[in-house]
Design an enzyme around this catalytic site. Sequence first.
Site, PDB file in Angstrom:
ATOM      1  NE  ARG A   4     -18.079   9.980  45.517  1.00  0.00           N
ATOM      2  CZ  ARG A   4     -19.123  10.789  45.444  1.00  0.00           C
ATOM      3  NH1 ARG A   4     -18.959  12.054  45.072  1.00  0.00           N
ATOM      4  NH2 ARG A   4     -20.328  10.348  45.702  1.00  0.00           N
ATOM      5  CE  LYS A  57      -7.532  35.757  47.002  1.00  0.00           C
ATOM      6  NZ  LYS A  57      -8.386  36.693  47.772  1.00  0.00           N
ATOM      7  CE  LYS A 107      -2.911  41.671  44.768  1.00  0.00           C
ATOM      8  NZ  LYS A 107      -3.695  40.466  45.166  1.00  0.00           N
ATOM      9  CG  ASP A 153      -7.218  45.643  47.653  1.00  0.00           C
ATOM     10  OD1 ASP A 153      -7.934  44.653  47.439  1.00  0.00           O
ATOM     11  OD2 ASP A 153      -6.464  45.738  48.648  1.00  0.00           O
ATOM     12  CD  GLU A 191      -3.640  45.662  45.793  1.00  0.00           C
ATOM     13  OE1 GLU A 191      -4.025  44.507  45.522  1.00  0.00           O
ATOM     14  OE2 GLU A 191      -2.970  45.947  46.806  1.00  0.00           O
TER      15      GLU A 191
END
Length: 284
Positions: free
Chosen positions: A98, A133, A165, A219, A197
């Site tokens: 598994r 992510k 960002k 973005d 960004e």
Amino acid sequence: MNFSDEDFHLIDLALREDIGSGDITTDYFISENDQASARILAQERAVVAGTEVAAAVFRRLDPDLRVEVVQKDGAIVAGGTAVLEARGRARSILTAERVALNFLQRLSGIATLTHQFVEAAGNNGAKILDTRKTTPGLRKFEKAAVVAGGGGNHRFGLYDMVLVKDNHLLMRAGLANLTAAIERVRRERPGMRIEVEADNLDQVRAFLEIDGIEVILLDNMRAAEMREAVAIGKGKVKFEASGGINLKNVRQIAASGVDFVSIGALTHSAPAIDFSLELTHVAA
């Protein structure tokens, strides 16, 4: 794939999570002397990834198992194709099954989705990239799966690239502050890649006036805005598109002239690929 001690630790952790105090079913129903051969089969068309990780699962549990990777990462296989084979103690094969399949299904899912995005983007010259992510602890494996699917890796972590960002800009408002911080990075961290960004074309124009920025991240912009940004910054910086990108619109975005298209869904939303293990008893 070259495994570090940390990688083996992750595999061992996954095995401990599944086995705990022991595989009760296997211990009671499979003889200690039973020998078996096993094949792991893809149950659907997929881009394979994680074969070396799956092989390492079997070897970590039982170094005496003979394990062979049949389809290397990046191979495109049809349903019913064997991707890995193992031979040895039946108990060991069944106990590791598994965990090995879990790695394969997850990583092959990422590779398969990445391949779909690469194909959908077409021959526009834009490289499909991943993001941060990722599943906590599995980033190295998942980013390797993106590469197996034909994509590329964005920064691995917070330490290997500057990405300024909107929240960073909010805290240090003003182009003078941004310029000063970039100059400090270039002075103290020579060779560090710097990306900023932009949410609109006015920001793009402003960033193009700052020396040291290598990539501008566009973005959540419309394709028409991206084309305009590329036109005004061509030859000065590279451009990356991000935000709201899916299999239906990626070709239009890639055709805008951007150099990179980063897609969080490659790792946070990839459907698992179905694999199964086929066991055959081997006479002692």
